[in-house]
Enzyme design. Structure first.
Site, short mmCIF file in Angstrom:
data_model
loop_
_atom_site.label_atom_id
_atom_site.label_comp_id
_atom_site.label_asym_id
_atom_site.label_seq_id
_atom_site.Cartn_x
_atom_site.Cartn_y
_atom_site.Cartn_z
N CYS A 1 55.07 54.86 66.65
CA CYS A 1 54.84 55.10 65.22
C CYS A 1 55.30 53.95 64.34
CB CYS A 1 55.51 56.41 64.80
SG CYS A 1 57.26 56.52 65.19
N HIS B 1 58.41 57.39 57.80
CA HIS B 1 59.27 56.24 58.11
C HIS B 1 59.08 55.16 57.05
CE1 HIS B 1 60.27 58.10 61.76
NE2 HIS B 1 59.65 57.34 62.64
N ARG C 1 51.47 52.35 77.46
CA ARG C 1 51.23 51.40 76.37
C ARG C 1 51.17 49.94 76.83
NH1 ARG C 1 55.44 54.31 72.27
NH2 ARG C 1 54.06 55.99 71.57
N ARG D 1 68.02 55.48 62.21
CA ARG D 1 67.65 56.85 61.86
C ARG D 1 68.34 57.23 60.56
NH1 ARG D 1 63.58 59.20 64.26
NH2 ARG D 1 64.48 58.99 66.34
#
Length: 335
Positions: free
Chosen positions: A128, A240, A98, A233
């Site tokens: 994400c 999400h 990335r 989390r």
């Protein structure tokens, strides 16, 4: 198109199969690859059973046009040359490439043209949490440059994979029986709990997940925007959520922001306080766009806005975004 999926038996790999079928992606031949554990099993695609091959260093990718890879950073790095050596475009869902300067990091709604310049034959799919945030930010960036972002994420169990989702369900079952919950995929019991740590801590006390949001956002948006994230989390199965505060160069009204989100590519406005209309993961799971609501002025900053964004991170945050990259390249004749 000759297409390959690496990591076909995983949660994202299975989502690739669903997304490709739903969008009628033009496939002449589909090859599936996995580890030695999944090799020999089969997946059903468009009425056919396709056997998963073991990923090896050989000529299996000869003739492949696009390879969607989602088998972890280590596997992507190890098999990069195997996958790309005959000209396949590797659209990688891991963190392996990335931040490499010679690998574009792409969200089609935001920086699609970057995908055309790929000297190594690799295009990276962002994290994400970053993907859904930049899709929303891009709508506002077109109105006024965003100087800074503060974001708190509420990340579903599915972000840690299919086994993590199963563990969350199993924990509730165990607790209902009065048993001690099994804890393997998370740092602590996730059932009836929230865990303020996603990924490992770095030297600056931010986690890797939080630093991904800082670094990836700047690369995707070609911006000097500063991002401070707190990634958490939560005991949600899928999709999400993010609470986002932004500072823009000039003040933006709530009405102007709503208009920007309404016309933003990949964004759906879901914002009506009077009827308690706002996006929630329970409703958004399985859907493609990024949903935005709870838009309001930031009371601590005259140039600030606050809003809430929800998206299915297995779809837009992984498989769908990768497929959209491939679709963009086809539209642009850039394969």
């Amino acid at each position: 198109m000759n297409v390959a999926i690496v990591g076909a038996s995983g949660a994202v790999g299975q989502e690739f199969l669903r997304v490709l079928a739903e969008r009628n992606f033009p496939i002449d031949n589909l090859s599936l690859f996995g580890s030695s554990r999944s090799a020999g099993t089969s997946c059903r695609f468009q009425g056919k059973d396709i056997t998963i091959k073991e990923l090896k260093r050989n000529d299996d990718f000869k003739g492949v046009d696009i390879a969607f890879t989602s088998a972890g950073a280590g596997t992507s790095k190890e098999f990069e040359k195997t996958i790309t050596q005959y000209g396949a475009i590797m659209i990688d869902n891991s963190s392996a490439f990335r931040m490499d300067e010679d690998v574009p990091l792409v969200v089609p709604e935001v920086n699609g043209p970057d995908a055309k310049v790929r000297p190594r034959g690799i295009i990276a799919n962002p994290n994400c949490t970053t993907i859904q945030m930049v899709v929303a930010l891009n709508a506002i960036e077109k109105v006024s440059h965003i100087k800074s972002v503060h974001v708190a994420t509420y990340q579903a169990a599915s972000g840690a994979g299919a086994a993590a989702m199963a563990e969350l369900v199993h924990q509730y079952e165990q607790l209902m029986k009065g048993e001690a919950p099994t804890v393997q995929k998370f740092y602590y019991q996730l059932a009836y709990n929230v865990i303020p740590q996603v990924d490992v801590f770095t030297d600056n006390l931010y986690t890797k997940e939080e630093m991904k949001m800082f670094n990836e956002t700047r690369k995707i948006m070609h911006s000097d925007v500063k991002v401070s994230a707190m990634c958490v989390r939560v005991p949600v199965m899928r999709a999400h959520s993010e609470a986002i505060w932004i500072e823009t160069e000039r003040p933006i009204s709530v009405e102007e922001a709503r208009s920007a989100f309404s016309s933003g590519e990949g964004v759906v406005l879901m914002d009506n306080p009077e009827t308690r209309l706002y996006p929630m993961p329970l409703d958004i799971a399985g859907k493609d766009p990024v949903y935005v609501g709870r838009i309001r002025k930031d009371l601590s900053n005259p140039n600030g806005l606050a809003f809430w964004a929800v998206s299915d991170q297995i779809r837009k945050g992984a498989a769908l975004n990768a497929v959209q990259i491939a679709e963009y390249l086809m539209r642009e004749n850039a394969l």
